[in-house]
Design a protein around this motif. Structure first.
Motif, PDB file in Angstrom:
ATOM      1  N   SER A  14       7.427 122.489 -39.621  1.00 47.80           N
ATOM      2  CA  SER A  14       7.749 121.228 -40.295  1.00 47.80           C
ATOM      3  C   SER A  14       8.896 120.510 -39.597  1.00 47.80           C
ATOM      4  O   SER A  14       8.901 119.281 -39.515  1.00 47.80           O
ATOM      5  N   LEU A  49       8.821 112.635 -48.892  1.00 49.71           N
ATOM      6  CA  LEU A  49       7.773 113.299 -48.115  1.00 49.71           C
ATOM      7  C   LEU A  49       7.577 114.735 -48.592  1.00 49.71           C
ATOM      8  O   LEU A  49       6.447 115.217 -48.717  1.00 49.71           O
ATOM      9  N   ALA A  53       4.173 116.261 -49.845  1.00 48.29           N
ATOM     10  CA  ALA A  53       3.585 117.352 -49.057  1.00 48.29           C
ATOM     11  C   ALA A  53       3.379 118.585 -49.942  1.00 48.29           C
ATOM     12  O   ALA A  53       2.328 119.238 -49.870  1.00 48.29           O
ATOM     13  N   GLU A  54       4.358 118.884 -50.800  1.00 50.22           N
ATOM     14  CA  GLU A  54       4.221 120.040 -51.700  1.00 50.22           C
ATOM     15  C   GLU A  54       3.002 119.867 -52.589  1.00 50.22           C
ATOM     16  O   GLU A  54       2.229 120.806 -52.813  1.00 50.22           O
ATOM     17  N   SER A  56       0.330 118.020 -51.967  1.00 49.71           N
ATOM     18  CA  SER A  56      -0.866 118.123 -51.130  1.00 49.71           C
ATOM     19  C   SER A  56      -1.202 119.593 -50.859  1.00 49.71           C
ATOM     20  O   SER A  56      -2.364 120.006 -50.929  1.00 49.71           O
ATOM     21  N   LEU A 197       0.725 112.716 -42.443  1.00 55.16           N
ATOM     22  CA  LEU A 197       1.439 113.969 -42.675  1.00 55.16           C
ATOM     23  C   LEU A 197       0.968 114.618 -43.975  1.00 55.16           C
ATOM     24  O   LEU A 197       0.842 115.838 -44.062  1.00 55.16           O
ATOM     25  N   ILE A 198       0.703 113.780 -44.984  1.00 55.27           N
ATOM     26  CA  ILE A 198       0.311 114.306 -46.297  1.00 55.27           C
ATOM     27  C   ILE A 198      -1.060 114.977 -46.208  1.00 55.27           C
ATOM     28  O   ILE A 198      -1.261 116.100 -46.660  1.00 55.27           O
ATOM     29  N   TYR A 201      -1.041 118.097 -43.779  1.00 53.49           N
ATOM     30  CA  TYR A 201      -0.418 119.271 -44.413  1.00 53.49           C
ATOM     31  C   TYR A 201      -1.447 119.993 -45.299  1.00 53.49           C
ATOM     32  O   TYR A 201      -1.605 121.208 -45.219  1.00 53.49           O
ATOM     33  N   ASN A 218       4.480 127.505 -50.151  1.00 53.40           N
ATOM     34  CA  ASN A 218       4.214 126.074 -49.980  1.00 53.40           C
ATOM     35  C   ASN A 218       5.447 125.259 -50.353  1.00 53.40           C
ATOM     36  O   ASN A 218       5.858 124.345 -49.629  1.00 53.40           O
ATOM     37  N   ALA A 222       7.564 123.077 -47.683  1.00 53.76           N
ATOM     38  CA  ALA A 222       7.647 121.622 -47.837  1.00 53.76           C
ATOM     39  C   ALA A 222       9.101 121.160 -47.929  1.00 53.76           C
ATOM     40  O   ALA A 222       9.527 120.279 -47.173  1.00 53.76           O
ATOM     41  N   MET A 226      10.964 119.930 -44.447  1.00 55.47           N
ATOM     42  CA  MET A 226      11.270 118.493 -44.398  1.00 55.47           C
ATOM     43  C   MET A 226      12.789 118.276 -44.412  1.00 55.47           C
ATOM     44  O   MET A 226      13.295 117.343 -43.790  1.00 55.47           O
TER      45      MET A 226
END
Lengths: 406, 117
Positions: A14, A49, A53-54, A56, A197-198, A201, A218, A222, A226
């Motif tokens: 990441s 983000l 991301a988490e 996703s 990115l989303i 991931y 996860n 994330a 990040m």
């Protein structure tokens, strides 16, 4: 032990994946023009983000579905088409900017005009995509991307005042040029919260077959990944703030940004910056191209996967290859890579609500995320991000037209 | 079975576990005085195009003809051949025998010829 190693690798990946043309250019511009004042924008953008991301990753681990696939099933074809067009357009521009970033990095080191490097860069990207597995692509670039830690080392060696850095992590009003300040703050968000990115991931989580047991890792990946990535971007901003801002030098090209590293690393300043820029941009380029394949394949239900033999996922493979060479063609038209970067991040901001809004629906769908639905805090955060995204989308173009675009 | 939630836009997988595409449209049998009956699902970009606008559907069909992949498209699978499992639609057909993966097969053959696989 293996799980801990995977988490560590995920965090490292990441960090490496965070730094690319958009984050480097916006951070360098912000530092050179406003000193440390916009550090908070990088922190806020990284938090946004990490939250997305988490979610996703959680969606992928619990349902085996990516964001794009779930949007098609839950919100239907018409919404998916709008998302697809938006994402492909952003990916094309971002990929053009990233290829340009690698080529500029090579120009900085060799002195040969960046346009000569573009075909070689695109071909190298295609070679990596056709020969590499998902782990090679993601972890390889993640580890190579650690070279960007040089930006943090540079900031450290300049001895910024801890109090000033601490104060800059809280939002403040600018001493001058509020329109430009607001525009840069918005573009920092756009450069960080990229839709690719989303989905990338979440696609990675499906490729690696995450399950409910992977939810803690996860979350760590994330937020820590990040967070550390943001520190690297902050390193660029701090260096520009301490070297370029006092000399009243604004960043208009990547070459300007590279000069900020000379006082720290001497004759190695430009090569160090070029290494970080080149590796960061090549990693991002490969991921964006791959994401194009993911978006199309998942949206239309084709076979996909970076670990599959390319002929066994033929449409997926052709899609990412075509996008790579289409972006190379756009880059060869001679658009300034930094300008393309700024246009792409502005467009990302405009389209942010279209990308964020579905999360609110998906993360409350019991069939998808079972008992791990978003609670009141998660829903409030998502609603706030959606509203914020809508506000940013509405102001980014007026800000640019009012002179914020520089 | 709910039309939109359980059928439309769901991933379709053939009897060999191969992805065929998504349920891009649903075919209904409508007779006056009787409730509509689901007859089949359709897979293929032309079905999606029709969903968007009839002109878009015609345009997609023209593209498919130009690419030489129009045979048996859009693919129609009878509802009796479909079972819902884990959110996916499992079709009791072999994708290679339908037109669903015409383009995939064409590209696959090309890659193998060029030794790019």
């Amino acid at each position: 032990m293996k799980r801990a190693a995977n988490v560590l690798l995920g965090v490292v990946t990441s960090i490496g994946g965070f730094v690319e043309a958009g984050s480097i250019s916006t951070a360098a511009q912000a530092g050179s023009e406003f000193g440390l004042a916009l550090l908070w924008a990088i922190g806020a953008a990284a938090l946004l983000l990490a939250i997305l991301a988490e979610m996703s990753g959680r969606l992928a681990a619990l349902s085996g579905q990516t964001f794009v696939s779930a949007v098609r099933e839950r919100l239907g074809f018409h919404y998916q088409l709008a998302l697809l067009v938006a994402e492909l357009l952003i990916d094309l521009l971002l990929l053009t900017a990233e290829l340009g970033g690698v080529a500029i990095a090579l120009q900085l080191v060799t002195g040969v005009d960046y346009r000569w490097w573009l075909p070689l860069v695109a071909f190298t990207g295609a070679l990596i995509l056709w020969l590499g597995t998902f782990a090679v692509i993601e972890d390889g670039f993640g580890i190579l991307g650690l070279v960007t830690l040089a930006f943090v080392v540079a900031a450290w060696k300049l001895h910024p005042a801890a109090g000033a850095v601490g104060r800059a992590l809280l939002p403040s009003l600018p001493a001058h040029d509020p329109v430009r300040y607001a525009f840069l703050a918005v573009t920092i968000v756009g450069a960080t919260v990229s839709p690719y990115l989303i989905n990338f991931y979440g696609s990675g989580a499906v490729e690696e077959q995450w399950t409910e047991r992977d939810l803690p890792s996860n979350r760590i990946t994330a937020y820590l990944g990040m967070g550390f990535g943001a520190i690297v971007s902050m390193g660029v901003l701090v260096v520009a703030a301490l070297v370029l801002h006092p000399a009243h030098i604004s960043v208009h090209t990547f070459d300007d940004a590279a000069q900020a590293f000379r006082p720290v690393f001497g004759k190695w300043g430009v090569p160090v910056f070029a290494s970080g820029l080149g590796i960061g941009c090549l990693g991002a380029a490969v991921e964006i191209a791959l994401n194009t394949g993911y978006v199309l394949a998942q949206g239309f239900g084709w076979t996909w996967g970076a670990d599959k033999k390319r002929a066994n996922a033929a449409r997926f493979s052709v899609a990412f290859t075509l996008m790579l060479f289409a972006s190379m063609a756009v880059a060869l038209c001679g658009f300034d890579p930094l300008s393309v970067t700024l246009v792409s991040v502005s467009l990302t901001v405009v389209l942010m609500p279209v990308v964020v809004l579905p999360m609110l629906v998906l993360m409350n769908d019991e069939e998808l995320v079972r008992r791990h639905r978003s609670g009141p805090i998660g829903n409030t955060l998502l609603a706030a991000i959606t509203v914020l995204g809508a506000v940013l989308a509405m102001i980014v173009v007026p800000l640019e037209m009012m002179g914020g675009g520089g | 079975m709910k039309l939109v939630d359980d059928l439309l836009d769901r991933q379709v997988v053939d009897r060999n576990g191969q992805k065929m595409g998504r349920a891009d449209s649903i075919v209904l049998d409508v007779h006056a005085g009787r409730p509509p009956r689901i007859v089949a699902i359709e897979i293929g970009p032309s079905a999606l195009g029709d969903r968007l606008h009839p002109r878009a559907g015609r345009w997609v069909r023209a593209c498919e003809r130009a690419l030489g992949i129009a045979d048996h498209r859009p693919v129609r699978i009878a509802i009796d051949d479909i079972q819902r499992k884990d959110g996916k639609l499992m079709a009791n057909v072999a994708s290679g025998e339908t037109g669903a993966v015409n383009l995939e097969q064409r590209l696959r053959a090309l890659m193998r010829t060029l030794k790019w696989s």
